[in-house]
Structure formats: C-alpha cells, structure tokens
Design a protein around this motif. Structure first.
Motif, short mmCIF file in Angstrom:
data_model
loop_
_atom_site.label_atom_id
_atom_site.label_comp_id
_atom_site.label_asym_id
_atom_site.label_seq_id
_atom_site.Cartn_x
_atom_site.Cartn_y
_atom_site.Cartn_z
N GLY A 1 0.82 -1.21 0.00
CA GLY A 1 0.00 0.00 0.00
C GLY A 1 0.85 1.25 0.00
O GLY A 1 0.55 2.22 -0.70
N LEU A 2 1.93 1.24 0.80
CA LEU A 2 2.85 2.38 0.85
C LEU A 2 3.49 2.59 -0.53
O LEU A 2 3.65 3.74 -0.98
N LEU A 3 3.83 1.50 -1.20
CA LEU A 3 4.41 1.57 -2.54
C LEU A 3 3.44 2.21 -3.52
O LEU A 3 3.81 3.08 -4.32
N CYS A 4 2.18 1.81 -3.46
CA CYS A 4 1.16 2.38 -4.36
C CYS A 4 1.03 3.89 -4.14
O CYS A 4 0.90 4.65 -5.10
N THR B 1 -5.74 10.04 1.98
CA THR B 1 -6.80 9.29 2.65
C THR B 1 -6.94 7.89 2.07
O THR B 1 -7.38 6.96 2.77
N LEU B 2 -6.57 7.72 0.81
CA LEU B 2 -6.67 6.40 0.17
C LEU B 2 -5.67 5.40 0.75
O LEU B 2 -5.83 4.19 0.59
N PHE B 3 -4.63 5.91 1.40
CA PHE B 3 -3.66 5.02 2.06
C PHE B 3 -4.09 4.86 3.52
O PHE B 3 -3.97 5.78 4.32
N ILE C 1 -3.59 -3.54 7.46
CA ILE C 1 -3.14 -4.63 8.34
C ILE C 1 -4.33 -5.39 8.93
O ILE C 1 -4.18 -6.53 9.37
N ALA C 2 -5.52 -4.74 8.93
CA ALA C 2 -6.72 -5.43 9.41
C ALA C 2 -7.39 -6.22 8.30
O ALA C 2 -8.36 -6.95 8.54
N GLY C 3 -6.90 -6.09 7.06
CA GLY C 3 -7.45 -6.83 5.94
C GLY C 3 -8.75 -6.28 5.39
O GLY C 3 -9.54 -7.02 4.78
N LYS C 4 -9.00 -4.99 5.60
CA LYS C 4 -10.24 -4.38 5.12
C LYS C 4 -10.21 -4.21 3.60
O LYS C 4 -9.22 -3.74 3.04
N SER C 5 -11.31 -4.55 2.95
CA SER C 5 -11.38 -4.45 1.49
C SER C 5 -11.34 -2.99 1.04
O SER C 5 -10.83 -2.68 -0.04
N SER C 6 -11.89 -2.09 1.84
CA SER C 6 -11.88 -0.67 1.48
C SER C 6 -10.45 -0.13 1.43
O SER C 6 -10.13 0.71 0.57
N ALA C 7 -9.59 -0.60 2.33
CA ALA C 7 -8.20 -0.17 2.34
C ALA C 7 -7.46 -0.70 1.11
O ALA C 7 -6.67 0.02 0.48
N ALA C 8 -7.74 -1.95 0.75
CA ALA C 8 -7.13 -2.53 -0.45
C ALA C 8 -7.60 -1.79 -1.70
O ALA C 8 -6.82 -1.54 -2.62
N ALA C 9 -8.89 -1.42 -1.72
CA ALA C 9 -9.43 -0.68 -2.87
C ALA C 9 -8.76 0.68 -2.99
O ALA C 9 -8.48 1.15 -4.10
N SER D 1 -5.69 1.44 -2.12
CA SER D 1 -4.35 1.23 -2.68
C SER D 1 -4.42 0.95 -4.17
O SER D 1 -3.58 1.43 -4.94
N LEU D 2 -5.42 0.18 -4.60
CA LEU D 2 -5.59 -0.10 -6.03
C LEU D 2 -5.90 1.18 -6.80
O LEU D 2 -5.41 1.36 -7.93
N LEU D 3 -6.69 2.06 -6.21
CA LEU D 3 -6.99 3.34 -6.86
C LEU D 3 -5.73 4.18 -7.01
O LEU D 3 -5.52 4.83 -8.05
N LEU D 4 -4.88 4.16 -5.99
CA LEU D 4 -3.61 4.90 -6.07
C LEU D 4 -2.73 4.33 -7.18
O LEU D 4 -2.11 5.09 -7.94
N PHE D 5 -2.68 3.01 -7.27
CA PHE D 5 -1.87 2.38 -8.32
C PHE D 5 -2.41 2.71 -9.70
O PHE D 5 -1.65 3.05 -10.62
N ALA D 6 -3.73 2.62 -9.87
CA ALA D 6 -4.35 2.94 -11.16
C ALA D 6 -4.10 4.40 -11.51
O ALA D 6 -3.80 4.74 -12.67
N GLY D 7 -4.21 5.27 -10.52
CA GLY D 7 -3.94 6.69 -10.76
C GLY D 7 -2.50 6.93 -11.17
O GLY D 7 -2.23 7.78 -12.04
#
Length: 266
Positions: free
Chosen positions: A164-167, A223-225, A231-239, A241-247
């Motif tokens: 997530g930090l990388l994204c 806020t997206l990070f 670390i809690a495995g929340k899908s919203s947090a993963a989403a 990070s994916l938005l940051l990567f796509a951006g």
C-alpha cells in the motif's frame, strides 16, 4: 523498450539520493522500533495525551496494541510518507524538466532513440528508485523488529502494508513525473511536483486533527492510504491502494504522451 545506457547513467544519479534517504530512514526506523517497550510506550502515549492535536496531525496515535500497530502509529503517519515523497519530488524533476531547462535534452533527442524510449527510460529510473526505497524500508523493519523483538512482527501484514505504501509513492511519483514532462522550467516543475503533494499532506494533517476539519480528508489522496485498514485486511483499504496504483499508471501514461508531443525549442 528503454535505453539501458541511459538507464544505468540515471540510476547512478539516483544512488546518492537513495543512500541519503536510506540513511535518514534507517535512523528513524531503528530508533522508533527500539522504543517498543512498556516504559517508552508510556512516555510516547503521554506525549499523545498531552498534545493530542499535534500528534494526531502527523498520524501518531496512542495505545498501540502490538508491534506492527506501534510502527503504524509512529512511522506511517509522517516519516515513511514524507521522506520517500521528497525523493519522488527531487528525482522526478531531475529526470525530464531539468534536462529541458538546461538545454541538455538536445543531446538525448538527437540520438537515434525515440522520445517515447527516453520518457520510458526516465520513468523506469523513477519507479526503480521508489521500489528500491520501499523494499529497503521493508527489509529494514523486518531486521530491526526481528533482532529486537523476535516473533512479534506479523511479516505478512507488514508486506501488505508496504505494498500500500508503494502504491501511494508511485502515485506521488506520477504527479512529479507528469509535472516534469509538462513544464520546461524547473521552477514550475518543482512548484507543481512539490506543491501538490505538500498541499495534499497538509490537508491530511488537518483532517487527522478531527472535528470539523475531518471532512478535508475527501480532498486529499493520502486518505486512500489506510495503514490500519490494510493490516486489518479491510477491502476498502485494499481498494484505496488499487486506486492509487491505477492513478499512478494514468499519470505516467499522460506524462509520456505529453513529452512525445512537447515542443522542446531545439
């Protein structure tokens, strides 16, 4: 397709910055992880209780439950956001805008190499630097935690957190790269490439304080990070990070397209 000769030369230029930021991050990470003991945690929690708004602004929260939570509280709100961000700003500007501003881009585009190849190569240099920095952070955290507190760090959760930090930093790198491609004058390139991330981070600090300012979180990409969510495995947090990567991908593609059509006045 990239130019390996140009890539090797530019990576040498990245080496000094990587060493400097790596050294600074090493100092902070080793000190913070070393403070993970009951007495030090009480002291830090005392600071958080005495200065709640200041500590919250930089993402530092009291009463961490475990080692990884402690690291998130005291590393992922300021140190591991700001220093890699500074690397992105400095390196992003130097890869395109600095060449154009100094007139050195003439030599690059005069070579039998496509503009797209030059842009892709410079992009590869920036992304490689970000990857190396985040990889080093992950290894450093693992070694420091393993040597001081064996068995207490959840390595799989740390890996997810740092992806997530990388994204996030790839996205910041995208802002810097696009700014460098748009502006021929380094003053404007730095103004946009540094100004936008700095403004976004200030807005995030204001949002962290809470209250009425919390709504500001909707105006900053930080806020997206969500370290706690990752670390809690929340899908919203993963989403997020994916938005940051796509951006980041979109910004990099736009940067290459802009550079290909750019009038370099040569």
């Amino acid at each position: 397709m990239i130019s390996m000769a140009l890539y090797r030369r530019e990576m040498k230029g990245s080496a000094k910055l990587l060493v400097i930021f790596g050294a600074v991050i090493t100092m902070y990470v080793s000190i913070i992880i070393g403070m993970y003991d009951p007495e030090m945690m009480k002291m830090l929690d005392g600071f958080a209780e005495a200065m709640p708004e200041l500590m919250a602004a930089v993402g530092m929260n009291a009463n961490a439950g475990d080692l990884l939570g402690f690291m998130v509280s005291y590393l992922y709100g300021f140190i591991l956001l700001v220093f890699p961000m500074l690397f992105c700003i400095l390196r992003g500007n130097a890869l395109i805008a600095k060449y154009v501003d100094k007139g050195s881009m003439t030599a690059l585009v005069a070579a039998p190499v496509k503009r797209s190849t030059i842009a892709l190569t410079q992009l590869a240099v920036l992304v490689s630097g970000i990857l190396l920095l985040v990889l080093y952070i992950t290894i450093l955290e693992s070694v420091c935690a393993g040597s001081g507190f064996p068995g207490e760090l959840d390595l799989s959760a740390l890996a997810v957190l740092n992806v997530g930090l990388l994204c996030l930093h790839l996205f910041i790198g995208g802002i810097c790269f696009l700014s460098s491609c748009i502006f021929s004058d380094t003053r404007y390139s730095i103004a946009a490439g540094a100004g936008i991330p700095a403004l976004m981070y200030v807005l995030q600090m204001l949002a962290n304080v809470g209250g009425n300012a919390e709504k500001i979180k909707y105006f900053t990409y930080f806020t997206l990070f969500d370290p706690d969510g990752l670390i809690a495995g929340k899908s919203s947090a993963a989403a997020g990070s994916l938005l940051l990567f796509a951006g980041a991908v979109v910004l990099y593609v736009l940067g290459i397209l802009v550079f290909e059509k750019k009038d370099l006045y040569i």
